[in-house]
Design a protein around this motif. Structure first.
Motif, short mmCIF file in Angstrom:
data_model
loop_
_atom_site.label_atom_id
_atom_site.label_comp_id
_atom_site.label_asym_id
_atom_site.label_seq_id
_atom_site.Cartn_x
_atom_site.Cartn_y
_atom_site.Cartn_z
N ASP A 3 0.82 -1.21 0.00
CA ASP A 3 0.00 0.00 0.00
C ASP A 3 0.86 1.26 0.00
N LYS A 77 -17.14 -4.93 2.13
CA LYS A 77 -16.63 -6.13 1.46
C LYS A 77 -17.53 -7.32 1.72
N LEU A 83 -15.99 -6.04 -4.20
CA LEU A 83 -14.95 -5.41 -3.40
C LEU A 83 -14.01 -6.43 -2.74
N SER A 85 -11.74 -8.64 -3.90
CA SER A 85 -10.35 -8.76 -4.33
C SER A 85 -9.89 -7.52 -5.09
N GLY A 86 -10.40 -6.39 -4.71
CA GLY A 86 -10.04 -5.15 -5.39
C GLY A 86 -11.04 -4.87 -6.50
N VAL A 87 -11.23 -3.63 -6.79
CA VAL A 87 -12.19 -3.23 -7.81
C VAL A 87 -11.51 -3.35 -9.17
N SER A 88 -12.11 -4.15 -10.04
CA SER A 88 -11.54 -4.37 -11.37
C SER A 88 -12.12 -3.36 -12.35
N THR A 91 -8.62 3.01 -12.77
CA THR A 91 -8.33 3.68 -11.49
C THR A 91 -9.26 4.87 -11.26
N ALA A 94 -12.70 3.79 -9.83
CA ALA A 94 -12.78 3.09 -8.55
C ALA A 94 -13.50 3.90 -7.46
#
Length: 138
Positions: A3, A77, A83, A85-88, A91, A94
């Motif tokens: 991060d 989540k 949410l 495994s990350g927003v596909s 950027t 998002a």
């Protein structure tokens, strides 16, 4: 990528460390211990430096609000699979996706939705909603 590394590589960070910072004067960000200390970013003292009551109170004051925010993201989540495994998405999109999830969650709560964390983001089968049968289940 960690991060803190992703943060340092972001456009927002570049703007913040430039001569024209993006963060409003008098405001700071809260971070965990993995981030580098900046004049506009507060992070807790490492455990071995908590030698005075003042430092322990500072850590409590910095960590408590972060915990509330992290818990809120945990709830989101749990409710919204996208949410996990990350927003596909791009950027730039998002923040809008996360904002939509927050607004939908708030709307459903206001409507008295009896959602009870049907999806556990920490469970191995996190993509199976409560009541869904997984392969091999009777």
């Amino acid at each position: 990528m960690a991060d803190s590394h992703g943060f340092r590589e972001s456009e927002w960070y570049a703007k913040q460390v430039s001569s024209r910072p993006h963060l409003h004067a008098g405001y700071t960000l809260l971070a965990d211990g993995g981030f580098a200390l900046e004049t506009w970013l507060l992070k807790p003292y490492p455990e071995e430096q908590l030698t005075t009551p003042k430092k322990r109170m500072y850590n409590f004051s910095v960590c408590s609000p972060r915990a509330v925010v992290e818990n809120a993201f945990g709830v989101l989540k749990g409710r919204w699979r996208l949410l996990h495994s990350g927003v596909s998405c791009e950027t730039e999109l998002a923040p809008y996706v996360v904002d939509a999830c927050v607004r939908l969650h708030d709307f459903l709560e206001d409507q008295g939705d009896e959602w009870n964390e049907a999806i556990d983001p920490y469970h191995d089968g996190a993509h199976a909603a409560a009541g869904d049968k997984e392969d091999g289940d009777a």
